[in-house]
Design a protein around this motif. Structure first.
Motif, PDB file in Angstrom:
ATOM      1  N   THR A  57      -4.789   6.030  -1.639  1.00  0.00           N
ATOM      2  CA  THR A  57      -4.035   5.116  -1.733  1.00  0.00           C
ATOM      3  C   THR A  57      -3.736   4.222  -2.935  1.00  0.00           C
ATOM      4  OG1 THR A  57      -4.355   4.908   0.818  1.00  0.00           O
ATOM      5  CG2 THR A  57      -3.529   2.909  -0.333  1.00  0.00           C
ATOM      6  N   TYR A  93      -2.245   0.644  -4.479  1.00  0.00           N
ATOM      7  CA  TYR A  93      -1.882  -0.650  -4.010  1.00  0.00           C
ATOM      8  C   TYR A  93      -1.097  -1.650  -5.283  1.00  0.00           C
ATOM      9  CZ  TYR A  93      -5.572   0.365  -0.872  1.00  0.00           C
ATOM     10  OH  TYR A  93      -6.629   0.748   0.228  1.00  0.00           O
ATOM     11  N   SER A 132       0.823  -1.247   0.236  1.00  0.00           N
ATOM     12  CA  SER A 132       0.006   0.141   0.098  1.00  0.00           C
ATOM     13  C   SER A 132       0.969   1.301   0.021  1.00  0.00           C
ATOM     14  CB  SER A 132      -0.828  -0.056   1.306  1.00  0.00           C
ATOM     15  OG  SER A 132      -1.695  -0.988   1.335  1.00  0.00           O
ATOM     16  N   LYS A 146      -9.228   6.611  -0.360  1.00  0.00           N
ATOM     17  CA  LYS A 146      -8.054   6.713   0.745  1.00  0.00           C
ATOM     18  C   LYS A 146      -6.971   7.418   0.316  1.00  0.00           C
ATOM     19  CE  LYS A 146     -10.116   2.335   2.703  1.00  0.00           C
ATOM     20  NZ  LYS A 146      -9.924   1.022   3.018  1.00  0.00           N
ATOM     21  N   SER A 188      -3.688  -0.652  -8.414  1.00  0.00           N
ATOM     22  CA  SER A 188      -4.883  -0.194  -8.369  1.00  0.00           C
ATOM     23  C   SER A 188      -4.771   0.851  -7.490  1.00  0.00           C
ATOM     24  CB  SER A 188      -5.740  -1.216  -7.627  1.00  0.00           C
ATOM     25  OG  SER A 188      -5.469  -1.824  -6.695  1.00  0.00           O
ATOM     26  N   ARG A 189      -6.051   1.855  -7.325  1.00  0.00           N
ATOM     27  CA  ARG A 189      -6.200   2.665  -6.268  1.00  0.00           C
ATOM     28  C   ARG A 189      -7.392   3.005  -5.819  1.00  0.00           C
ATOM     29  NH1 ARG A 189      -8.107   4.540 -11.060  1.00  0.00           N
ATOM     30  NH2 ARG A 189      -9.469   6.381 -11.224  1.00  0.00           N
ATOM     31  N   ASP A 190      -7.457   3.592  -4.621  1.00  0.00           N
ATOM     32  CA  ASP A 190      -8.542   3.935  -3.894  1.00  0.00           C
ATOM     33  C   ASP A 190      -8.770   5.374  -3.661  1.00  0.00           C
ATOM     34  OD1 ASP A 190     -10.713   4.197  -2.009  1.00  0.00           O
ATOM     35  OD2 ASP A 190     -10.359   2.356  -0.841  1.00  0.00           O
ATOM     36  N   ASN A 191      -9.443   6.010  -4.578  1.00  0.00           N
ATOM     37  CA  ASN A 191      -9.557   7.356  -4.498  1.00  0.00           C
ATOM     38  C   ASN A 191      -9.900   7.995  -3.012  1.00  0.00           C
ATOM     39  OD1 ASN A 191      -8.887   7.810  -7.212  1.00  0.00           O
ATOM     40  ND2 ASN A 191     -10.783   7.900  -7.655  1.00  0.00           N
TER      41      ASN A 191
END
Length: 124
Positions: free
Chosen positions: A78, A80, A21, A76, A71-74
């Motif tokens: 973050t 990955y 992460s 957060k 991948s990404r988590d907008n």
């Protein structure tokens, strides 16, 4: 202050998996390329994967294609790196970095912001 913090490294046997992460803080990285690089002892830092934060396009080094997924988590802020089917040659310190260029760069010298790195060790 812009900051990237990696986590998720560790020791795993060959064939195993890890998820790294990279939590970004201090600004939004919309319009940036977010990259993962790795550096093995005695070797130069090399490109592993990258993602265009705004559009979601992804890129991989040939050595990890089909095994790693970025991948990404907008929500957060973050990024990955899911690493499957790990091999001993994947061992190294993995770094997250951000680049505000308009195009993908695989050269680490083009990246503006770096995390502190996280160690990944794959045993035979």
């Amino acid at each position: 202050q812009v900051q990237l913090v990696e986590s998720g490294g560790g020791l795993v046997q060959a064939g195993g998996s890890l998820r790294l992460s990279c939590e970004a803080s201090g600004r939004t990285f919309s319009g940036y390329y977010m990259g993962w690089f790795r550096q093995a002892p005695g070797k130069e830092r090399e490109f592993v994967s990258a993602l265009y934060w705004s559009g979601g396009s992804t890129y991989y080094a040939d050595s990890v294609k089909g095994r790693f997924t970025i991948s990404r988590d907008n929500a957060k802020n973050t990024v990955y790196l899911q690493m499957n089917s790990l091999k001993p040659e994947d061992t190294g310190v993995y770094y997250c970095a951000a680049d505000r260029s308009l195009w993908l760069n695989r050269d680490p010298r083009e990246y503006d912001v770096w995390g502190q790195g996280t160690q990944v060790t794959v045993s035979p």
